[in-house]
Design a protein around this motif. Sequence first.
Motif, PDB file in Angstrom:
ATOM      1  N   LYS A   1       0.840  -1.194   0.000  1.00 22.20           N
ATOM      2  CA  LYS A   1       0.000   0.000   0.000  1.00 22.20           C
ATOM      3  C   LYS A   1       0.876   1.244   0.000  1.00 22.20           C
ATOM      4  O   LYS A   1       1.766   1.388   0.827  1.00 22.20           O
ATOM      5  CB  LYS A   1      -0.913  -0.006   1.227  1.00 22.20           C
ATOM      6  N   THR A   2       0.649   2.133  -0.964  1.00 21.65           N
ATOM      7  CA  THR A   2       1.413   3.369  -1.034  1.00 21.65           C
ATOM      8  C   THR A   2       0.575   4.519  -0.477  1.00 21.65           C
ATOM      9  O   THR A   2      -0.641   4.548  -0.644  1.00 21.65           O
ATOM     10  CB  THR A   2       1.813   3.685  -2.481  1.00 21.65           C
ATOM     11  N   THR A   3       1.258   5.441   0.150  1.00 19.89           N
ATOM     12  CA  THR A   3       0.590   6.586   0.759  1.00 19.89           C
ATOM     13  C   THR A   3       0.584   7.752  -0.209  1.00 19.89           C
ATOM     14  O   THR A   3       1.591   8.028  -0.868  1.00 19.89           O
ATOM     15  CB  THR A   3       1.324   7.003   2.052  1.00 19.89           C
ATOM     16  N   ALA A   4      -0.551   8.433  -0.311  1.00 21.74           N
ATOM     17  CA  ALA A   4      -0.660   9.598  -1.197  1.00 21.74           C
ATOM     18  C   ALA A   4       0.242  10.713  -0.687  1.00 21.74           C
ATOM     19  O   ALA A   4       0.328  10.969   0.516  1.00 21.74           O
ATOM     20  CB  ALA A   4      -2.108  10.067  -1.250  1.00 21.74           C
ATOM     21  N   LYS A   5       0.911  11.400  -1.600  1.00 18.74           N
ATOM     22  CA  LYS A   5       1.771  12.530  -1.268  1.00 18.74           C
ATOM     23  C   LYS A   5       1.123  13.791  -1.829  1.00 18.74           C
ATOM     24  O   LYS A   5       1.041  13.970  -3.045  1.00 18.74           O
ATOM     25  CB  LYS A   5       3.172  12.361  -1.868  1.00 18.74           C
ATOM     26  N   VAL A   6       0.641  14.658  -0.946  1.00 15.29           N
ATOM     27  CA  VAL A   6      -0.030  15.895  -1.356  1.00 15.29           C
ATOM     28  C   VAL A   6       1.026  16.986  -1.509  1.00 15.29           C
ATOM     29  O   VAL A   6       1.727  17.319  -0.552  1.00 15.29           O
ATOM     30  CB  VAL A   6      -1.097  16.315  -0.328  1.00 15.29           C
ATOM     31  N   LEU A   7       1.157  17.550  -2.706  1.00 22.51           N
ATOM     32  CA  LEU A   7       2.206  18.532  -2.986  1.00 22.51           C
ATOM     33  C   LEU A   7       1.771  19.941  -2.600  1.00 22.51           C
ATOM     34  O   LEU A   7       0.671  20.385  -2.944  1.00 22.51           O
ATOM     35  CB  LEU A   7       2.582  18.512  -4.462  1.00 22.51           C
ATOM     36  N   ASP A   8       2.659  20.636  -1.909  1.00 23.20           N
ATOM     37  CA  ASP A   8       2.455  22.033  -1.537  1.00 23.20           C
ATOM     38  C   ASP A   8       2.932  22.933  -2.682  1.00 23.20           C
ATOM     39  O   ASP A   8       3.772  22.522  -3.504  1.00 23.20           O
ATOM     40  CB  ASP A   8       3.243  22.319  -0.251  1.00 23.20           C
ATOM     41  N   THR A   9       2.414  24.168  -2.733  1.00 29.51           N
ATOM     42  CA  THR A   9       2.826  25.105  -3.778  1.00 29.51           C
ATOM     43  C   THR A   9       4.322  25.384  -3.721  1.00 29.51           C
ATOM     44  O   THR A   9       5.003  25.435  -4.743  1.00 29.51           O
ATOM     45  CB  THR A   9       2.049  26.431  -3.633  1.00 29.51           C
ATOM     46  N   SER A  10       4.858  25.545  -2.504  1.00 22.30           N
ATOM     47  CA  SER A  10       6.271  25.895  -2.347  1.00 22.30           C
ATOM     48  C   SER A  10       7.192  24.810  -2.890  1.00 22.30           C
ATOM     49  O   SER A  10       8.220  25.103  -3.499  1.00 22.30           O
ATOM     50  CB  SER A  10       6.587  26.158  -0.866  1.00 22.30           C
ATOM     51  N   VAL A  11       6.827  23.556  -2.684  1.00 21.45           N
ATOM     52  CA  VAL A  11       7.691  22.459  -3.126  1.00 21.45           C
ATOM     53  C   VAL A  11       7.624  22.273  -4.646  1.00 21.45           C
ATOM     54  O   VAL A  11       8.590  21.821  -5.265  1.00 21.45           O
ATOM     55  CB  VAL A  11       7.324  21.151  -2.395  1.00 21.45           C
ATOM     56  N   ILE A  12       6.504  22.659  -5.254  1.00 18.63           N
ATOM     57  CA  ILE A  12       6.400  22.599  -6.718  1.00 18.63           C
ATOM     58  C   ILE A  12       7.265  23.692  -7.342  1.00 18.63           C
ATOM     59  O   ILE A  12       8.019  23.448  -8.297  1.00 18.63           O
ATOM     60  CB  ILE A  12       4.924  22.749  -7.164  1.00 18.63           C
ATOM     61  N   ILE A  13       7.180  24.910  -6.777  1.00 17.52           N
ATOM     62  CA  ILE A  13       7.980  26.027  -7.289  1.00 17.52           C
ATOM     63  C   ILE A  13       9.469  25.763  -7.077  1.00 17.52           C
ATOM     64  O   ILE A  13      10.304  26.100  -7.910  1.00 17.52           O
ATOM     65  CB  ILE A  13       7.544  27.342  -6.595  1.00 17.52           C
ATOM     66  N   ASP A  14       9.810  25.121  -5.949  1.00 17.02           N
ATOM     67  CA  ASP A  14      11.209  24.829  -5.617  1.00 17.02           C
ATOM     68  C   ASP A  14      11.888  24.001  -6.715  1.00 17.02           C
ATOM     69  O   ASP A  14      13.036  24.245  -7.088  1.00 17.02           O
ATOM     70  CB  ASP A  14      11.253  24.080  -4.280  1.00 17.02           C
ATOM     71  N   GLY A  15      11.190  23.006  -7.263  1.00 17.36           N
ATOM     72  CA  GLY A  15      11.697  22.253  -8.401  1.00 17.36           C
ATOM     73  C   GLY A  15      12.438  20.980  -8.073  1.00 17.36           C
ATOM     74  O   GLY A  15      12.590  20.096  -8.929  1.00 17.36           O
ATOM     75  N   ARG A  16      12.938  20.833  -6.826  1.00 17.82           N
ATOM     76  CA  ARG A  16      13.712  19.635  -6.482  1.00 17.82           C
ATOM     77  C   ARG A  16      12.850  18.385  -6.417  1.00 17.82           C
ATOM     78  O   ARG A  16      13.372  17.267  -6.426  1.00 17.82           O
ATOM     79  CB  ARG A  16      14.430  19.852  -5.140  1.00 17.82           C
ATOM     80  N   ILE A  17      11.525  18.552  -6.358  1.00 19.35           N
ATOM     81  CA  ILE A  17      10.627  17.400  -6.292  1.00 19.35           C
ATOM     82  C   ILE A  17      10.761  16.542  -7.553  1.00 19.35           C
ATOM     83  O   ILE A  17      10.633  15.306  -7.491  1.00 19.35           O
ATOM     84  CB  ILE A  17       9.154  17.870  -6.108  1.00 19.35           C
ATOM     85  N   PHE A  18      11.062  17.169  -8.691  1.00 16.06           N
ATOM     86  CA  PHE A  18      11.239  16.401  -9.938  1.00 16.06           C
ATOM     87  C   PHE A  18      12.446  15.469  -9.832  1.00 16.06           C
ATOM     88  O   PHE A  18      12.367  14.282 -10.152  1.00 16.06           O
ATOM     89  CB  PHE A  18      11.411  17.360 -11.118  1.00 16.06           C
ATOM     90  N   ASP A  19      13.586  16.021  -9.366  1.00 10.59           N
ATOM     91  CA  ASP A  19      14.797  15.208  -9.222  1.00 10.59           C
ATOM     92  C   ASP A  19      14.602  14.105  -8.190  1.00 10.59           C
ATOM     93  O   ASP A  19      15.091  12.983  -8.356  1.00 10.59           O
ATOM     94  CB  ASP A  19      15.989  16.096  -8.825  1.00 10.59           C
ATOM     95  N   LEU A  20      13.864  14.438  -7.121  1.00 10.73           N
ATOM     96  CA  LEU A  20      13.633  13.463  -6.052  1.00 10.73           C
ATOM     97  C   LEU A  20      12.774  12.296  -6.556  1.00 10.73           C
ATOM     98  O   LEU A  20      13.045  11.129  -6.247  1.00 10.73           O
ATOM     99  CB  LEU A  20      12.942  14.162  -4.879  1.00 10.73           C
ATOM    100  N   CYS A  21      11.741  12.616  -7.347  1.00  5.88           N
ATOM    101  CA  CYS A  21      10.896  11.561  -7.928  1.00  5.88           C
ATOM    102  C   CYS A  21      11.680  10.732  -8.945  1.00  5.88           C
ATOM    103  O   CYS A  21      11.470   9.528  -9.073  1.00  5.88           O
ATOM    104  CB  CYS A  21       9.668  12.176  -8.601  1.00  5.88           C
ATOM    105  N   GLN A  22      12.570  11.401  -9.667  1.00  4.95           N
ATOM    106  CA  GLN A  22      13.362  10.719 -10.690  1.00  4.95           C
ATOM    107  C   GLN A  22      14.293   9.674 -10.073  1.00  4.95           C
ATOM    108  O   GLN A  22      14.548   8.627 -10.669  1.00  4.95           O
ATOM    109  CB  GLN A  22      14.176  11.755 -11.469  1.00  4.95           C
ATOM    110  N   THR A  23      14.782   9.951  -8.859  1.00  3.74           N
ATOM    111  CA  THR A  23      15.672   8.997  -8.190  1.00  3.74           C
ATOM    112  C   THR A  23      14.919   7.790  -7.646  1.00  3.74           C
ATOM    113  O   THR A  23      15.524   6.756  -7.359  1.00  3.74           O
ATOM    114  CB  THR A  23      16.412   9.676  -7.021  1.00  3.74           C
ATOM    115  N   GLY A  24      13.577   7.905  -7.477  1.00  5.53           N
ATOM    116  CA  GLY A  24      12.789   6.796  -6.971  1.00  5.53           C
ATOM    117  C   GLY A  24      12.652   6.766  -5.464  1.00  5.53           C
ATOM    118  O   GLY A  24      12.083   5.826  -4.902  1.00  5.53           O
ATOM    119  N   PHE A  25      13.144   7.817  -4.779  1.00  3.64           N
ATOM    120  CA  PHE A  25      13.017   7.848  -3.319  1.00  3.64           C
ATOM    121  C   PHE A  25      11.601   8.200  -2.873  1.00  3.64           C
ATOM    122  O   PHE A  25      11.225   7.946  -1.753  1.00  3.64           O
ATOM    123  CB  PHE A  25      14.012   8.855  -2.722  1.00  3.64           C
ATOM    124  N   ILE A  26      10.810   8.819  -3.754  1.00  3.36           N
ATOM    125  CA  ILE A  26       9.404   9.132  -3.438  1.00  3.36           C
ATOM    126  C   ILE A  26       8.523   8.305  -4.364  1.00  3.36           C
ATOM    127  O   ILE A  26       8.688   8.328  -5.591  1.00  3.36           O
ATOM    128  CB  ILE A  26       9.105  10.627  -3.601  1.00  3.36           C
TER     129      ILE A  26
END
Length: 364
Positions: free
Chosen positions: A167-192
């Motif tokens: 079972k995976t837990t939903a991750k609700v994205l905040d505006t600040s983390v979307i603007i920050d941009g590191r969420i893309f790299d973090l998802c790309q690594t597979g840690f999220i």
Amino acid sequence: MVKNIFRTTIVILGLVIGGFLSAAVVGSEYFKHITIASDLVKTIVVYVFLLILFGIISFLISSTLYKGIEKLINIVEKNTQKITVSEILFGILGATVALILTTLFLAPISRLFGEINQVLSSVVFIVINLVAVIVGVNLSIKKKDDMLLFFKNFKKDGGKEKKSKTKTTAKVLDTSVIIDGRIFDLCQTGFIEGPLVIPNFVLDELRHVSDSSDALKRNRGRRGLDILNKIQKELTIEVENWEGDFPEIAEVDIKLLKLAQKLGGKVVTNDYNLNKVAEFQGVPVLNINELANAIKSVVLPGEELKLTVVKDGKEAGQGVAYLDDGTMIVVEGGRKFMGEQINAIVTSVLQTAAGRMIFAKQKN
């Protein structure tokens, strides 16, 4: 143009009503007993009087009636702007189900009331149906997400063997983390892992930032929208758009926490204040800044480092250097070695909410 057509239509309707009333008056027994004038004159007078009277009345009320209808349309349009297509469809479904159920259950009762009083039976039937429709619409809209999740799971599991699935837990994205941009790299690594949930109210906030008159804010907002498009197009992670809203809550941050509680998920952010509020309310948070601080290289007191002093420190004689990961090092007496590479020994490490700060001195 529309106003003139509407007023003309109302005037014509008034004239028609006046004509029907004139015909009713002329055909009445009371009219036949009036002997003031001949039947033709009486008929002409009645028709002319009532036509003019109802024409004037309809002309006078047409403007007020048009304004009232215009206000009603504006109110309906304003209230329905926040309603999504899925909410409308679920509302129709709830109303239909409610009407079917009330018709089935009230059919015997309406017959019983009909034997007593037909008018009372009709009124009770209409009132109960209206209440059932209102309740059905409200329930179906409020439980929309639960029903969608149920049908989604039913579709996945129907006709197939149930497989053990983490079972995976939903991750609700905040505006600040979307603007920050590191969420893309973090998802790309597979840690999220997904699903990543992007609420509509966060998208609205991003659009407002993108349309800002301030150039810096505008660029940050557009960058956030570009990051979302990259995540959807370039990554295999599951992304969901949550169309609901919490109209009783004004602040976007509180809406995020409420949504995370509703979905049983976690909020992904780099906002320090939101992190603290979430901790107080018991909502799990994934803070990217905390993750960045956690994966920085560990430096212990007494360890020797090779540093290049790049600028002055706040206190007299201090110099400032940086590690490769951006960690700031305050070098006591390092000002005189500005631009030079020196060997330094770590004296202490200070962990703060903003990050890790290291103090060092030149090796003798």
